[in-house]
Design a protein around this motif. Structure first.
Motif, PDB file in Angstrom:
ATOM      1  N   LYS A 227      69.339 -21.389  -2.829  1.00  0.00           N
ATOM      2  CA  LYS A 227      68.357 -21.396  -4.163  1.00  0.00           C
ATOM      3  C   LYS A 227      69.210 -19.869  -4.834  1.00  0.00           C
ATOM      4  O   LYS A 227      69.480 -19.112  -4.297  1.00  0.00           O
ATOM      5  CB  LYS A 227      66.982 -21.278  -3.944  1.00  0.00           C
ATOM      6  N   GLU A 228      68.807 -20.106  -6.372  1.00  0.00           N
ATOM      7  CA  GLU A 228      69.175 -19.003  -7.232  1.00  0.00           C
ATOM      8  C   GLU A 228      68.053 -17.931  -7.095  1.00  0.00           C
ATOM      9  O   GLU A 228      66.907 -18.043  -6.401  1.00  0.00           O
ATOM     10  CB  GLU A 228      69.111 -19.336  -8.516  1.00  0.00           C
TER      11      GLU A 228
ATOM     12  N   GLN B  86      65.001 -14.734  -3.016  1.00  0.00           N
ATOM     13  CA  GLN B  86      66.010 -15.789  -2.884  1.00  0.00           C
ATOM     14  C   GLN B  86      65.916 -16.386  -1.633  1.00  0.00           C
ATOM     15  O   GLN B  86      65.972 -15.879  -0.418  1.00  0.00           O
ATOM     16  CB  GLN B  86      67.653 -15.002  -3.149  1.00  0.00           C
TER      17      GLN B  86
ATOM     18  N   GLU C 204      65.214 -15.416  -8.003  1.00  0.00           N
ATOM     19  CA  GLU C 204      64.278 -15.483  -9.106  1.00  0.00           C
ATOM     20  C   GLU C 204      63.709 -14.428  -9.148  1.00  0.00           C
ATOM     21  O   GLU C 204      63.088 -13.748  -8.116  1.00  0.00           O
ATOM     22  CB  GLU C 204      63.527 -16.753  -9.037  1.00  0.00           C
TER      23      GLU C 204
END
Length: 119
Positions: A43-44, A39, A46
């Protein structure tokens, strides 16, 4: 749930390499699905890579060919070898585990380790 602890993060120049380690508790490590997530700020989270008990692996397109996931079941440890690191790889990296079948997603998470790649 099991306890997970990541290590091996740090600062590296673009093009360099780093190896992350994740040590897990539990008697049945060899049966777990193990994953590496990351992460970056804003941002998300992933999924970067995953390892199944039967030997199958997954890699996100962004790291395919550069990262390698491996596991040592005798040591209850999963690794992420990261080569040709790029600034876009900068993130907090998390180890995760799926310890049971028939449920949802990953149920156990480590504390995270920072990876910073300078240009």
């Amino acid at each position: 749930q099991v306890q997970l602890g990541e290590s091996g993060g740090g600062l590296v120049q673009a093009g360099g390499s780093l190896r992350l380690s994740c040590a897990a508790s539990g008697r049945l490590f060899s049966t777990y699905v193990m994953g590496w997530f990351r992460q970056a700020p804003g941002k998300e989270r992933e999924l970067v890579s995953a390892s199944w008990s039967g030997g199958s692996t997954y890699y996100a397109d962004s790291v395919k060919g550069r990262f390698t996931i491996s596991r040592d079941n005798a040591k209850n440890t999963v690794y992420l070898q990261m080569n040709t690191l790029q600034p876009e790889d900068t993130a907090v990296y998390y180890c995760a585990a799926r310890t049971r079948v028939g449920g949802g997603g990953y149920d156990s998470w480590g504390q995270g380790t920072q990876v910073t790649v300078s240009a």
